[in-house]
Design a protein around this motif. Sequence first.
Motif, mmCIF file in Angstrom:
data_model
loop_
_atom_site.group_PDB
_atom_site.id
_atom_site.type_symbol
_atom_site.label_atom_id
_atom_site.label_comp_id
_atom_site.label_asym_id
_atom_site.label_seq_id
_atom_site.Cartn_x
_atom_site.Cartn_y
_atom_site.Cartn_z
ATOM 1 N N LYS A 1 37.031 40.772 30.331
ATOM 2 C CA LYS A 1 36.075 41.653 31.018
ATOM 3 C C LYS A 1 36.736 42.282 32.236
ATOM 4 O O LYS A 1 36.559 43.462 32.517
ATOM 5 C CB LYS A 1 34.846 40.843 31.456
ATOM 6 C CG LYS A 1 33.831 40.650 30.350
ATOM 7 C CD LYS A 1 32.657 39.843 30.887
ATOM 8 C CE LYS A 1 32.063 39.003 29.779
ATOM 9 N NZ LYS A 1 31.310 37.855 30.280
ATOM 10 N N LEU A 2 37.518 41.468 32.939
ATOM 11 C CA LEU A 2 38.209 41.956 34.131
ATOM 12 C C LEU A 2 39.218 43.044 33.751
ATOM 13 O O LEU A 2 39.312 44.081 34.415
ATOM 14 C CB LEU A 2 38.927 40.784 34.824
ATOM 15 C CG LEU A 2 39.747 41.138 36.057
ATOM 16 C CD1 LEU A 2 38.854 41.590 37.200
ATOM 17 C CD2 LEU A 2 40.588 39.945 36.514
ATOM 18 N N ASP B 1 48.504 47.003 30.448
ATOM 19 C CA ASP B 1 49.599 46.043 30.368
ATOM 20 C C ASP B 1 49.376 44.962 31.431
ATOM 21 O O ASP B 1 49.711 45.164 32.599
ATOM 22 C CB ASP B 1 50.921 46.796 30.617
ATOM 23 C CG ASP B 1 52.106 45.846 30.611
ATOM 24 O OD1 ASP B 1 51.896 44.629 30.426
ATOM 25 O OD2 ASP B 1 53.233 46.333 30.794
ATOM 26 N N PRO B 2 48.798 43.814 31.013
ATOM 27 C CA PRO B 2 48.443 42.787 32.008
ATOM 28 C C PRO B 2 49.626 42.326 32.844
ATOM 29 O O PRO B 2 49.478 42.076 34.040
ATOM 30 C CB PRO B 2 47.920 41.630 31.154
ATOM 31 C CG PRO B 2 47.521 42.239 29.864
ATOM 32 C CD PRO B 2 48.436 43.398 29.651
ATOM 33 N N TYR C 1 45.942 42.237 38.713
ATOM 34 C CA TYR C 1 45.178 41.620 37.612
ATOM 35 C C TYR C 1 45.567 40.154 37.449
ATOM 36 O O TYR C 1 44.717 39.277 37.307
ATOM 37 C CB TYR C 1 45.422 42.409 36.317
ATOM 38 C CG TYR C 1 44.841 41.754 35.078
ATOM 39 C CD1 TYR C 1 43.466 41.763 34.851
ATOM 40 C CD2 TYR C 1 45.663 41.116 34.152
ATOM 41 C CE1 TYR C 1 42.927 41.151 33.733
ATOM 42 C CE2 TYR C 1 45.129 40.504 33.028
ATOM 43 C CZ TYR C 1 43.766 40.525 32.818
ATOM 44 O OH TYR C 1 43.235 39.907 31.716
ATOM 45 N N GLN C 2 46.885 39.892 37.497
ATOM 46 C CA GLN C 2 47.374 38.518 37.338
ATOM 47 C C GLN C 2 46.803 37.598 38.424
ATOM 48 O O GLN C 2 46.374 36.482 38.140
ATOM 49 C CB GLN C 2 48.914 38.484 37.416
ATOM 50 C CG GLN C 2 49.607 39.218 36.277
ATOM 51 C CD GLN C 2 49.487 38.488 34.945
ATOM 52 O OE1 GLN C 2 49.066 37.346 34.900
ATOM 53 N NE2 GLN C 2 49.842 39.156 33.867
ATOM 54 N N THR C 3 46.796 38.119 39.642
ATOM 55 C CA THR C 3 46.267 37.317 40.758
ATOM 56 C C THR C 3 44.792 37.014 40.535
ATOM 57 O O THR C 3 44.328 35.893 40.737
ATOM 58 C CB THR C 3 46.437 38.096 42.091
ATOM 59 O OG1 THR C 3 47.794 38.506 42.167
ATOM 60 C CG2 THR C 3 46.101 37.254 43.288
ATOM 61 N N SER D 1 52.470 32.021 34.772
ATOM 62 C CA SER D 1 51.399 33.015 34.920
ATOM 63 C C SER D 1 50.110 32.578 34.230
ATOM 64 O O SER D 1 49.117 33.293 34.258
ATOM 65 C CB SER D 1 51.852 34.370 34.375
ATOM 66 O OG SER D 1 52.043 34.272 32.977
ATOM 67 N N ASN D 2 50.121 31.436 33.597
ATOM 68 C CA ASN D 2 48.922 30.992 32.894
ATOM 69 C C ASN D 2 48.658 29.532 33.274
ATOM 70 O O ASN D 2 49.334 28.624 32.826
ATOM 71 C CB ASN D 2 49.146 31.123 31.381
ATOM 72 C CG ASN D 2 47.893 30.848 30.582
ATOM 73 O OD1 ASN D 2 47.092 30.006 30.958
ATOM 74 N ND2 ASN D 2 47.736 31.553 29.486
#
Lengths: 239, 290
Positions: free
Chosen positions: A166-167, A175-176, A182-184, B42-43
């Motif tokens: 959703k985000l 591209d995440p 986005y990653q943060t 990252s995960n």
Amino acid sequence: MSFDSYKFHPSSLGLIMTESRTKEPIGETAKAHLLQCWIEEKYGRRKDISNKYIEKGIAQEEESITLYSLVTKKFHKKNTETISNDFFVGTPDLYDGASVIEAELIIDIKTSWDIFTFFQVLQKPVNKNYYWQLQAYMDLTGASRAKLVYCLVDTPINLIEDEKRKLAWAMNVIDPEASPEYQTKCQQIEKNMMFVDIPKQDRYIAFEFERNQADIDKAHERVLECRDFLNLFSLSRGL
Amino acid sequence: MSEVALTTKSLFARDDVKAKFQEMLGKRSTSFITSVLQIVASNELLAKADPTSVYQSAAVAATLDLPLNNNLGFAYIVPYNQKQKDGSFKTVAQFQLGYKGFIQLAQRSGQFKTISATPVFEGQLIEQNPLTGFVFDWTKKTSDKVIGYAAYFHLLNGFEKTLYATVEELKAHGTKYSQTFKKGYGLWKDDFDSMAIKTVLKLLLAKFAPLSVDMQRAVITDQAVINNAETQDVTYVDNEETLIDKESERVRLMIEQATTDNDLKEIEPHLKQEHLDLFTQKKDELKSKK
């Protein structure tokens, strides 16, 4: 079609107990619920409501019971026996006592969506629907006390991934990996939805209620009024 | 001396692990290991996964010489919450091949002239014959409704084959092979298009293509937790219905966390055969502390 012996589920008692804003005994919220009951009985169609909060509650119910058992140091087992009386039919989550019909204490488990909704219950008055639900369970079992227990347990991975998707949509992320922002935010989502780092003792809130016979009597009267409403509705449709 | 918990980072820093990847990838091993550690970092869920399962998944990707880069879409390592038979809960890494990974391996075998897969829209399927195959007209699309998915390859020796599956057939396939799809979530639900394309490609290759050693390995390891990359010992986590006895798990946790005799007495009436050893052990432990 007669609704003379129609029984309500404890979770819906709060809906039919809502006060009418007019002189009519049954309010709009109750009427809307009764219409659903009527359709279900007459046509076998049930309005299923599903959202992420309900989905987590269902998926993690056993986790919440485990948390509650661990913090109270008392083993609890999910009750699966459905019981009924002349007014209600339902399945309490947990009970203390020799059997469900001889329960001394009824326990209803609610799994909170996140830490914010979890602690908000301390600042708000107790949800009336839950109050009535527990009164109905006490009526069904004869219990003199009931507990409403909110638990904070991890969110299933699929729901966490849903939140991230959703985000991504909201941020227009294609591209995440190329979007540090986005990653943060994803890391924050994961942190916000998992709670193993918080002591178990902090992750449950319990409210206790006494049996209120006057309110139970009121609920019985309201059930009779609702049955009349359902019968009249059938007649008005010529059914 | 206290034992230090093994992390993915510490595992990949070990000389024997580095040597293993060096053996498989040569000079590229350092950047490959870095990419694995980046994915894990990252995960947060993957970071919690059993480091050995991450290592085994990475080893499969290295053996297939496929980069673990989510943007490229060849292969992925994803976290998966796996319930163990004893009721405990473990996050493991699952190896997944993207459809691009299958295409890449097919191309590398040097036997394919063309390989592709595509959604089929309403109006595009002209004829279907169980013996001679399918006829499509890609100019005849009548709506945006996807009715199925088709995969096709043409070998250099002239052999060609098409596999077509309707959306209903693919949903039935997903329901049969994915427990998460059956329960209404997971990749099959969230990214049906990619899973459908991958499935028709995988079925086409597995049924009709000359399978190179790497392609066989890819078919076996896809969507599995790799127990041993070398022997191709795998567990298909999304395909198994691990029966979870939540009450048994609760009893086990209550025994583990018991601090007094009374705590144990409370749990005693609920013991099952599988708890007896743990219960006795805990009882002795509490006794010795007195």
